[in-house]
Design an enzyme around this catalytic site. Sequence first.
Site, PDB file in Angstrom:
ATOM      1  N   CYS A  32      -6.027 -11.483 -31.806  1.00  0.00           N
ATOM      2  CA  CYS A  32      -5.912 -11.430 -33.262  1.00  0.00           C
ATOM      3  C   CYS A  32      -4.779 -12.299 -33.785  1.00  0.00           C
ATOM      4  O   CYS A  32      -3.883 -12.682 -33.053  1.00  0.00           O
ATOM      5  CB  CYS A  32      -5.621  -9.994 -33.712  1.00  0.00           C
ATOM      6  N   CYS A  36      -3.612  -9.286 -38.642  1.00  0.00           N
ATOM      7  CA  CYS A  36      -4.854  -8.513 -38.545  1.00  0.00           C
ATOM      8  C   CYS A  36      -4.616  -7.050 -38.917  1.00  0.00           C
ATOM      9  O   CYS A  36      -3.656  -6.423 -38.480  1.00  0.00           O
ATOM     10  CB  CYS A  36      -5.439  -8.603 -37.145  1.00  0.00           C
TER      11      CYS A  36
HETATM   12 ZN   LIG Z   1      -8.056  -9.148 -35.589  1.00  0.00          ZN
END
Ligand SMILES: [Zn+2]
Length: 178
Positions: A32, A36
């Site tokens: 990520c 995120c």
């Molecule tokens: Zn993510």
Amino acid sequence: MTEDEMWKAVSENDDAYDGIFFYAVKSTGIYCRPSCKSKLPKRDNVGFFDTSIEAQVAGFRPCKRCRSDLCDYQPIKEIAQEVKTLIDEMWNEKHILDKQLKNIGISNRRIVDIFKEEYGITLTEYIANLRLEEVKFLLKTTDDAIIDIAYSIGFGGISSFYSFFKKRVGISPWYIEG
Ligand SMILES: [Zn+2]
């Protein structure tokens, strides 16, 4: 950045670090961007990567939520470069420089941190070096009196100029003149 700093950015979903690094979660196999919004993983399960590609090479899949595969810009780098360009162009016009730096739209403190992170030198030191180079240049290439040079480089008086110079060069400006 240290891993602790990266973990802090992840914990705070700090989008200022998107594109600067990625974090991958070993238990899910997904990586990520720092911002995120998915649930914060356990620290022990997290690894860090500088680029999206590196995370993929290590076997992680991009996150569908934050689309970490589409994130390859480096906003912090751009900010640092913008700051540096502004300083290089107008370091000797402090009030204009301050105004321009404000226009970047992030806090002074943040600018200072970003600059240090990117160039490994503080803003103050960087500007001091530019001043010093200009002083040396003027001392060598003009017949201007030292006091005039001091004022033209933005020093309030001869004594502050003298101690600035001596501290950085080790000798007084009188030895360089001419
Ligand atoms: Zn993510």
